[in-house]
Design an enzyme around this catalytic site. Structure first.
Site, short mmCIF file in Angstrom:
data_model
loop_
_atom_site.label_atom_id
_atom_site.label_comp_id
_atom_site.label_asym_id
_atom_site.label_seq_id
_atom_site.Cartn_x
_atom_site.Cartn_y
_atom_site.Cartn_z
N CYS A 1 139.59 38.30 44.94
CA CYS A 1 138.56 37.27 45.07
C CYS A 1 137.83 37.09 43.74
CB CYS A 1 137.61 37.60 46.21
SG CYS A 1 136.58 36.19 46.67
N HIS B 1 141.12 38.48 50.95
CA HIS B 1 140.62 39.85 50.94
C HIS B 1 141.46 40.80 51.79
CE1 HIS B 1 136.70 39.37 48.91
NE2 HIS B 1 136.75 38.14 49.37
N GLU C 1 141.61 43.92 51.52
CA GLU C 1 140.84 45.15 51.79
C GLU C 1 139.95 44.97 53.01
OE1 GLU C 1 139.87 42.84 49.89
OE2 GLU C 1 137.68 42.83 49.69
#
Lengths: 1016, 271
Positions: free
Chosen positions: B95, B229, B231
């Site tokens: 990002c 994202h 994660e």
């Protein structure tokens, strides 16, 4: 730096590349159409940077593409206007408007620009400045739209200035321009003495003229203090004026005693008369009686209430290793004047309350609840107010910037619309924080450990003239004269750097005591912490300023943002300062905590204030107030004669009401997933667009224990009874939490009252009634929270939500926001609101009564009949023991994984809840509700479909689980209604005869189109 | 050996907690490393095997997302970063971290690691920030070490400036042929593989990125960045629609990316 400061003008715009659009311009175009119905052909935007610096022309030229413009997608220029570049703008615009900040207003992009320049050219002067501006270019503007009108929609005169080139100017290539926003030079005024040995009238004048918001009794209490011979003797010794306060002392007292800071109405002695029951009683402090007492009683029964009421937020033990804290604030007055800045400082301000809890907590989730005037309001807007849609857009943008840039997810919220929020919007910002129970050095994190001798640090931003008198200003009604200095713009990045630094300092054991600088600035933060050690010595000359020349009292009370006050052991100071330096955070020693018994304020060698701690914190006289309850009268609801198809259309119109309609467009622009903990999100369902109830987060990555966060707010009910309003708010918050499977053994609440002024006066002739509403709401809070074993661990009140503009007084409806935080034992068992699959069985749990008083339906029928139909009738009543035992059984069924979906029945009742659950499954439903009628013989179809009885949840269950589910709900009202079906129709029947038929997809369109933001 | 990961922090980076968590879940040791600790020499990038630039709002996205942080790295850590990449160590930007790597010229990058910007991330066509879930499809032919063996994952996107563009369209072809356009937004109702260069409708492509590009790698396949994202989908219960799915709870769809890099380091470095 001896070099000359030059001003360089940079301009940047989007490069002309196929497949790339000027999205900033497009957004302005869409906003004009959506908010004002104005269509223009094209809008382009040019970004401007004015740099005042000693850098060379060569450096400036290099910085065009190394800093200001993106070399791939943007065109940058130095000195000449891009508008003269015919390759970029072959046709001159019809109108060009340049908007920039007024001098002294926080310019975050400018600040970032300066940082960027010094990254590339570390040698340039730190006194360099960067100011940003935007030039909007319009083509194809309708002839009835004037440049001035457009300009007024693009900037807020309170903080910004504009320059306009109309079509004639544009044809002649005369482009809009703004000078460098030079701050006017200030000269520090010497300390003044305020003579209080004057008539009562003059005392009041001193208070009003100085925006002190102190009443006569309070002014006289101060007068009395300065007549005390002991006080006088002490003052002579200190070299202070003997018989009168200094301006700094009076300001400090006004801040500390402000309604905003010391909650005088909640602390008042109230004479309450109820003309319905004949009750005639005295209440000595609503806060102590109805909020604190129940929580203390609950605290004696449980072991998880770690810190309540006295700190910046309430703290609960979540498990053996971690505690959670929560706080909500309002930022109403600033948001009325500058929606963007006001809301942004609201959210970053409440984040600091979390950072200032115990020895410092990490903010991990925000919740935002707004109350606005109707977005489609077409009536008269008094001078000085913005249209509600503009307030909405500005507040939303402020909270978005504040939350997103700080890296704190906005997990839950709500937006309420009512015409009475036109004068003052309510902007509730809440934050949840997390702390390790024990710090590495063994101290408990929720306890501050201040000692006399701790060095007082001011950390973060600098002090400026922005934000002077915020606390006292918000304790007054809004008028045309409300000062722009009360408005500020937050700087989330300065704050983020500070949060990173403070949490690292906490873990290194460097912090002994911490609080934030909010209302009242240093006078409040140092003044409050001084109470813990018994005194403080503050040197204003050491305080870093945004601009020289502020008066001493201004430095003391300025509410400039992004500042914490921290107490550090002398031996830790070096480490603390080094850490601050690493994080590029300013940390300055500004004094020492003492045990002298007084808050002493100096400017270098000159003492400017000496306030005994006891007088500062306990000297404010208790208000004596009158309260009278008379049950209000309302016209009954007139139900139209409709068939089942028309009933479906009524549902469709209800779904489109702003209070019910989807807020997805707005909510999607909040980050709700940063920190990677979001289990139940604001949206659910197959298309990710069905509304969630409460948020569930799993804040420890990889862990399955969760926290539930929910809100309840139903101001409409205040029109009939504020007791019912408060009870319904609490039940709604709990019901939402139950819908996701909260652990009912560990729930805590926050009460946030926003009231119209309830003190009887010439301006407020109905003050007694408004106070009686407050009394009733507090009694509801007391009774319901005790019954639900739901302690209030923190709260806030804002008691002057009135605006008088153009001679018109607009008061908000009495509003309680109840926020809840609870435990979730295993997030893998959390339940979402969307129906899961065709064939699942649908149940309504809880009793339905004929309760349509002040319902969303009642307001819609009133609006549609031009007021002929009233809102009267029974407002939802609470039965706490029935509800709680049902909630226990339902959450148990959830932990046994028997429940596929659960959704709260509230605004617009059962019918709306069914529709929303279907949205999440792209399905229809076929229901027969005959069984729900037996609970109330007065219940008619309207009440059954749209009534808002409390304690009800719409549940779906897999067919194979139905038997065991029904058994587990034994003893509770639990009615099977029908099944999720594969079609598009929602059919609701009574005894087999349809009473409502609607198309799910059409309902979804009405629900989604009302507040679609206008862009995309 | 246990790979050591430098997860950068400071100046508005805000996803470092979860970024550290996913590397730890994948078996690495992750440190929160304030950029200034590398600049002032307190820490040395050389002591780490992986560098991660997490998401966030570095410098508030002012003057263009990732630009100011990119400059801090480009001017303050230039040689450290080049040395790190040239020594064959993996780098990821997520990002805002991806925006940083693109603005500083590390992505799509060049063989020489010259740190020259060749692409950018423009404002989403919607003109504003959005948080919504998207489905990503990976190029199975790519040599990117981070995405080996991956097909599709569902992850949140959370950005306002994620439209991948470049000034020279020929570059896109070069990157495509070189396997650098590793990951694209894809219509979840289609069967794998079906990624396309034709821009998909909003919101399947949340930002109207060219060729639906969600992330790219450098010519070596070691430096990788993406707007979405991964994660944030480290566990099944963080999915957008997990309550509708019959799943065994456990690791989320995003974890494979981090495991790939940790495994790569374990296989290629002794310590």
């Amino acid at each position: 730096m001896g070099s000359q400061m030059e001003i360089y003008n940079f301009e940047v715009t989007t490069r002309d590349i196929e497949g790339l659009t000027d999205a900033r311009g497009d957004s302005v175009k869409s906003m004009l159409e959506s908010d004002y119905g104005v269509q223009v052909n094209n809008v382009r935007v040019i970004l401007g940077y004015q740099v005042k610096s000693d850098m060379s022309l060569e450096q400036a030229t290099r910085s065009i593409y190394d800093l200001f413009a993106d070399p791939i997608i943007e065109v940058g220029n130095l000195e000449n206007s891009l508008l003269d570049n015919k390759n970029l703008f072959s046709e001159a615009p019809q109108i060009a408007i340049k908007v920039g900040f007024k001098p002294g207003v926080t310019d975050n992009a400018g600040q970032a620009g300066l940082d960027g320049l010094r990254t590339i050219f570390p040698e340039i002067s730190s006194a360099s400045q960067v100011a940003t501006a935007m030039t909007y270019l319009f083509w194809g503007v309708p002839s009835d739209i004037s440049p001035n009108w457009l300009s007024s929609k693009l900037h807020n005169q309170m903080i910004e200035r504009s320059s306009i080139s109309d079509s004639k100017d544009c044809q002649k290539s005369v482009w809009p321009s703004l000078d460098f926003p030079e701050r006017p030079k200030l000269t520090q005024k010497p300390s003044a003495t305020v003579n209080l040995e004057v008539s009562d009238e003059e005392l009041i004048q001193i208070s009003e003229k100085g925006l002190l918001a102190l009443n006569l009794e309070e002014m006289k209490a101060i007068q009395e203090n300065y007549r005390d011979p002991k006080v006088r003797a002490a003052r002579v010794e200190l070299g202070l004026p003997e018989k009168a306060p200094t301006d700094a002392e009076l300001e400090c007292l006004a801040q500390t005693w402000s309604e905003h800071c010391c909650h005088k109405i909640f602390a008042s002695k109230i004479h309450h008369v109820d003309f319905e029951t004949g009750e005639d009683a005295y209440i000595d402090s609503l806060f102590k009686t109805h909020i604190m007492k129940p929580t203390l009683d609950i605290q004696s029964e449980v072991n998880w209430l770690l810190s309540i009421f006295h700190d910046n937020s309430g703290v609960i033990a979540w498990n053996d290793d971690w505690s959670l804290c929560i706080k909500a604030e309002t930022h109403n007055s600033p948001s009325a004047l500058d929606p963007f800045g006001g809301a942004m400082t609201g959210i970053v301000g409440v984040n600091r309350d979390i950072l200032g809890t115990g020895l410092g907590a990490r903010p991990i989730a925000n919740t935002d609840v707004f109350c606005f005037g109707p977005p489609d309001y077409s009536g008269h807007i008094p001078e000085g107010l913005f249209h509600p849609s503009r307030v909405f857009r500005g507040v939303h943008a402020g909270v978005r910037a504040g939350g997103n840039e700080s890296g704190i997810p906005t997990v839950n919220g709500s937006i309420v619309f009512d015409e009475r929020y036109l004068g003052k919007p309510l902007v509730y910002c809440g934050t949840v924080g997390i702390m390790p129970r024990l710090l590495p050095d063994g101290r408990e994190s929720h306890e501050k450990t201040p000692q006399p001798g701790n060095i007082i640090y001011m950390v973060g931003g600098r002090v400026g003239s922005d934000g002077i008198h915020g606390a006292t200003f918000s304790s007054l009604e809004l008028t045309e004269d409300s000062p722009s200095s009360a408005v500020q713009i937050g700087d989330p990045i300065t704050q983020k750097k500070m949060i990173d630094m403070v949490l690292e300092a906490r873990d290194l054991g460097l912090i002994q005591v911490i609080t934030d600088n909010g209302a009242g600035g240093l006078s409040s933060s140092v003044g409050e912490l001084a109470e813990l050690t018994g005194g403080a010595d503050l040197d204003l000359a050491a305080v870093p300023l945004k601009q020289p020349g502020l008066s001493k009292w201004e430095i003391l009370v300025s509410e400039s943002q992004e500042r914490m006050t921290i107490g550090v052991n002398p031996e830790d100071c070096e480490k603390f300062e080094k850490l601050a330096q690493l994080h590029e955070v300013e940390a300055t020693a500004v004094g020492t905590f003492t045990d002298s018994g007084a808050f002493v304020v100096r400017f270098g060698d000159e003492t400017v204030a000496h306030l005994p701690i006891s007088f500062l914190h306990d000297g404010c006289p208790q208000l004596q107030l009158e309260s009278e309850w008379r049950t209000p009268e309302h016209d009954p609801i007139l139900f139209p004669d409709v068939n089942h198809i028309e009933m479906g259309e009524i549902l469709s119109r209800l779904m489109a009401r702003p209070n019910v309609a989807s807020k997805e467009w707005w909510v999607r622009s909040y980050d709700h997933e940063v920190i990677a903990q979001s289990v139940i999100k604001p949206f659910c369902g197959v298309n990710h667009d069905a509304p969630g109830d409460a948020a569930v987060i799993a804040p420890i990555q990889g862990g399955t224990q969760g926290a539930v966060i929910s809100n309840g707010i139903v101001p409409r009910y205040s029109d009939i009874d504020a007791y019912a309003m408060a009870a319904a708010s609490i039940d709604e918050a709990l019901r939402n939490a139950v819908c996701v499977g909260v652990d009912l053994e560990l729930i805590a609440g926050l009460d946030n009252f926003c009231w119209p002024d309830p003190v009887e006066s010439a301006k407020t002739p109905d003050g007694r009634y408004k106070l009686a509403q407050l009394v009733r709401a507090n009694r509801a809070l007391d009774e319901v929270c005790r019954a639900y074993n739901l302690p209030c661990i923190s709260g806030k009140d804002s008691m002057k939500n009135d605006a008088t503009l153009d001679g018109e007084k607009i008061s908000v409806p009495p509003t309680l926001l109840f926020s809840l935080i609870g435990n979730h034992s295993d997030v893998r068992k959390a339940v979402s609101s969307d129906f899961k699959q065709v064939g699942d069985m649908i149940y309504l749990v809880g009793e339905t009564h004929q309760e349509l008083g002040a319902s969303e339906l009642a307001f819609m029928l009133r609006d549609e009949s031009n007021g002929e139909s009233g809102i009267g009738g029974r407002v939802p009543q609470i039965d706490t023991s029935r509800n709680l035992s049902l909630y226990h059984s339902l959450t148990k069924a959830m932990s046994n994984e028997l429940v596929s979906s659960a959704h709260d029945c509230s605004d617009a009742g059962l019918a709306a809840a069914v529709a929303e659950c279907c949205f999440g499954c792209d399905s229809g439903a076929d229901l027969d509700i005959s069984d729900i009628f037996h609970a109330d013989i007065n219940l008619n179809d309207w009440g059954a479909l749209f009534g808002e009885s409390l304690g009800r949840i719409l549940v779906s269950v897999k067919p194979e689980n139905s038997e065991i589910f029904e058994a587990s709900m034994e003893g509770h009202e639990c009615n099977y209604l029908g099944k999720v079906n594969s079609g598009d129709n929602i059919t609701i029947s009574d005894q087999g005869i349809p009473i409502l038929i609607a198309s799910m997809s059409e309902l979804r369109d009405s629900w989604k189109n009302t507040l679609n933001g206008g862009i995309n | 050996m246990i790979p050591r990961v430098a997860v950068l922090s400071g100046f508005g980076i805000n996803c470092e907690t979860e970024t550290m968590a996913v590397f730890e879940m994948a078996g690495a040791k992750a440190d929160r490393v304030h950029v200034n600790r590398l600049v002032n020499g307190e820490l040395d990038l050389e002591d780490y095997h992986i560098m991660a630039v997490p998401g966030g709002f570095s410098f508030g996205d002012h003057l263009g997302s990732g630009r100011l942080m990119g400059n801090r790295l480009r001017f303050g850590l230039r040689e450290q970063v080049r040395k790190f990449v040239k020594s064959g160590k993996p780098v990821i930007g997520i990002c805002n971290g991806f925006q940083v790597l693109v603005k500083m010229g590390l992505l799509p990058g060049d063989d020489d690691v010259s740190l020259t910007q060749t692409a950018s991330l423009a404002l989403n066509d919607s003109g504003h920030y959005e948080n919504r879930w998207a489905t990503l499809e990976f190029d199975s032919e790519s040599h990117c070490i981070w995405t080996k063996g991956m097909t599709r994952i569902r992850v949140p996107v959370r950005h306002g400036e994620g439209k991948f563009v470049t000034a020279d369209k020929n570059l896109l072809d070069d990157w495509g042929e070189g396997g650098q356009l590793v990951v694209k937004y894809v219509d979840p109702s289609t069967e794998y593989p079906s990624s396309t260069d034709e821009v998909l409708p909003y919101p399947i492509s949340p930002n109207q990125s060219w060729r639906n590009i969600a992330g790219v790698c450098d010519p070596s396949g070691l430096v990788f960045g993406l707007m979405p994202h991964p994660e944030a989908n480290h566990s099944t219960w963080l999915g957008a629609t997990w309550t509708r799915e019959n799943i065994e709870h456990g690791e989320g769809e995003g974890m494979k990316i981090f495991r790939n890099a940790v495994n790569y380091v374990s296989e290629n470095f002794d310590n």
